[in-house]
Design an enzyme around this catalytic site. Structure first.
Site, PDB file in Angstrom:
ATOM      1  N   VAL A   2       2.473  -9.003   9.441  1.00 23.52           N
ATOM      2  CA  VAL A   2       3.558  -9.941   9.132  1.00 23.52           C
ATOM      3  C   VAL A   2       4.341 -10.360  10.377  1.00 23.52           C
ATOM      4  CG1 VAL A   2       3.829  -9.097   6.766  1.00 23.52           C
ATOM      5  CG2 VAL A   2       5.252  -8.115   8.603  1.00 23.52           C
TER       6      VAL A   2
ATOM      7  N   ALA B 165      20.443  -3.239  10.970  1.00 22.86           N
ATOM      8  CA  ALA B 165      20.571  -4.631  11.395  1.00 22.86           C
ATOM      9  C   ALA B 165      19.523  -5.503  10.724  1.00 22.86           C
ATOM     10  CB  ALA B 165      20.435  -4.730  12.917  1.00 22.86           C
TER      11      ALA B 165
ATOM     12  N   ILE C 277      14.542   7.176  -1.885  1.00 20.33           N
ATOM     13  CA  ILE C 277      13.505   7.032  -2.894  1.00 20.33           C
ATOM     14  C   ILE C 277      12.354   7.992  -2.597  1.00 20.33           C
ATOM     15  CG2 ILE C 277      11.915   5.423  -4.025  1.00 20.33           C
ATOM     16  CD1 ILE C 277      14.923   4.828  -4.478  1.00 20.33           C
TER      17      ILE C 277
ATOM     18  N   ASN D 134       8.531  -6.487   0.868  1.00 18.33           N
ATOM     19  CA  ASN D 134       8.753  -5.039   0.870  1.00 18.33           C
ATOM     20  C   ASN D 134       8.361  -4.387   2.198  1.00 18.33           C
ATOM     21  OD1 ASN D 134       9.004  -2.296  -0.428  1.00 18.33           O
ATOM     22  ND2 ASN D 134       6.801  -2.305  -0.080  1.00 18.33           N
TER      23      ASN D 134
ATOM     24  N   TYR E  82      17.331  -0.515  12.019  1.00 14.07           N
ATOM     25  CA  TYR E  82      16.932  -0.682  10.622  1.00 14.07           C
ATOM     26  C   TYR E  82      18.061  -1.326   9.813  1.00 14.07           C
ATOM     27  CZ  TYR E  82      14.871   0.710   6.098  1.00 14.07           C
ATOM     28  OH  TYR E  82      14.328   0.714   4.842  1.00 14.07           O
TER      29      TYR E  82
ATOM     30  N   LYS F  27      17.926  -4.951   7.857  1.00 17.72           N
ATOM     31  CA  LYS F  27      18.155  -5.066   6.409  1.00 17.72           C
ATOM     32  C   LYS F  27      19.419  -5.858   6.098  1.00 17.72           C
ATOM     33  CE  LYS F  27      14.471  -2.830   5.186  1.00 17.72           C
ATOM     34  NZ  LYS F  27      13.334  -3.558   4.576  1.00 17.72           N
TER      35      LYS F  27
ATOM     36  N   SER G 251       0.808  -1.224   0.000  1.00 18.05           N
ATOM     37  CA  SER G 251       0.000   0.000   0.000  1.00 18.05           C
ATOM     38  C   SER G 251       0.837   1.268   0.000  1.00 18.05           C
ATOM     39  CB  SER G 251      -0.919   0.007   1.226  1.00 18.05           C
ATOM     40  OG  SER G 251      -0.146   0.008   2.422  1.00 18.05           O
TER      41      SER G 251
ATOM     42  N   SER H  46      17.922  -2.073   1.941  1.00 16.66           N
ATOM     43  CA  SER H  46      18.192  -0.633   1.985  1.00 16.66           C
ATOM     44  C   SER H  46      19.693  -0.417   1.931  1.00 16.66           C
ATOM     45  CB  SER H  46      17.639  -0.031   3.278  1.00 16.66           C
ATOM     46  OG  SER H  46      18.137   1.281   3.482  1.00 16.66           O
TER      47      SER H  46
END
Length: 240
Positions: free
Chosen positions: A61, A153, A184, A86, A151, A155, A11, A138
């Site tokens: 999730v 860690a 992005i 994602n 974050y 990724k 989304s 990332s």
């Protein structure tokens, strides 16, 4: 038979672009959301208006039982042969000031969420002897980033898991690859990276577009990408 693709976090700005690109490529897309289910439904409606196949699904999730139940229902209509992991969140702080909740929450979505979604789909996928698993990491997981130890860690863990899973599935004609975006275009980037900062830290002096990530995802689902597996594709305008 039309191949089915599940896009978690479908989304958001990036997830919706990926969903649309894969639908245009002829895949039947399943657009996942948790809190923003109404946005996922809008993405599905946009895809259907263009004449392509799409459905929306809602689950958390991080909740393994809830995820397993949702996936079991989806599998009643056949194997899901394309998975785009994602879903991910930020909760930034320097580690000295980071709470345990911040640490666990970010890792739970990006890393445990990857396991909860992917593991139940593997055996049905391997039975078809064809599949594509594309994990969105990332640049933070490759180079690190101040204020994002949690974050980064998550990724980096996703990258390691992807490389290992690629070895496990290669003989079954299933590829596993990672895309590691830089900055992005979207709501999060606009808040954190003003134009003057982007020009300073990105050699191309601009943010990337979600469509530039989505087109690479599409390429990785195609037959002519079948010899690419276990790779990390950096899309970041030259950042190192």
């Amino acid at each position: 038979m039309t191949k089915r693709a599940l896009i978690t976090g479908g989304s958001g700005d990036l997830g919706s672009a990926i969903s649309l690109e894969l639908a245009k490529a002829g895949l039947e897309v399943i657009v996942h959301a948790n809190q923003n289910f109404s946005k996922a439904e809008k993405v599905v409606q946009e895809i259907k208006t263009l004449g392509f196949k799409a459905t929306a699904v809602q689950f958390d999730v991080t909740q393994s039982e809830q995820t397993a139940q949702a996936l079991e229902t989806l599998l009643e209509n056949g194997a899901i042969q394309v998975i785009v992991n994602n879903a991910g969140i930020h909760d930034d702080a320097v580690m000295a000031g980071m709470t345990e909740e911040q640490w666990k929450k970010v890792i739970d979505v990006s890393l445990n969420g990857f396991f909860n979604v992917t593991q139940p789909l593997l055996i049905p996928m391997t039975r078809t002897r064809w599949g594509r698993i594309i994990n969105i990491a990332s640049i933070a997981g490759v180079t690190g980033n101040r204020g994002q130890t949690n974050y980064a860690a998550a990724k980096a863990g996703l990258i390691g898991a992807s490389k290992s899973l690629a070895l496990e599935l290669a003989s079954r004609k299933i590829t596993v690859n990672v895309i590691a975006p830089g900055i992005i275009e979207g709501d999060m980037a606009q808040e954190a990276f003003p134009p003057e900062l982007v020009k300073k830290i990105v050699p191309m002096q601009r943010v990337g577009k979600p469509e530039e990530i989505a087109s690479t995802v599409k390429f990785l689902t195609e037959e002519n990408s079948s010899y690419i597996t276990g790779q990390v594709i950096n899309i970041n305008g030259g950042m190192t």
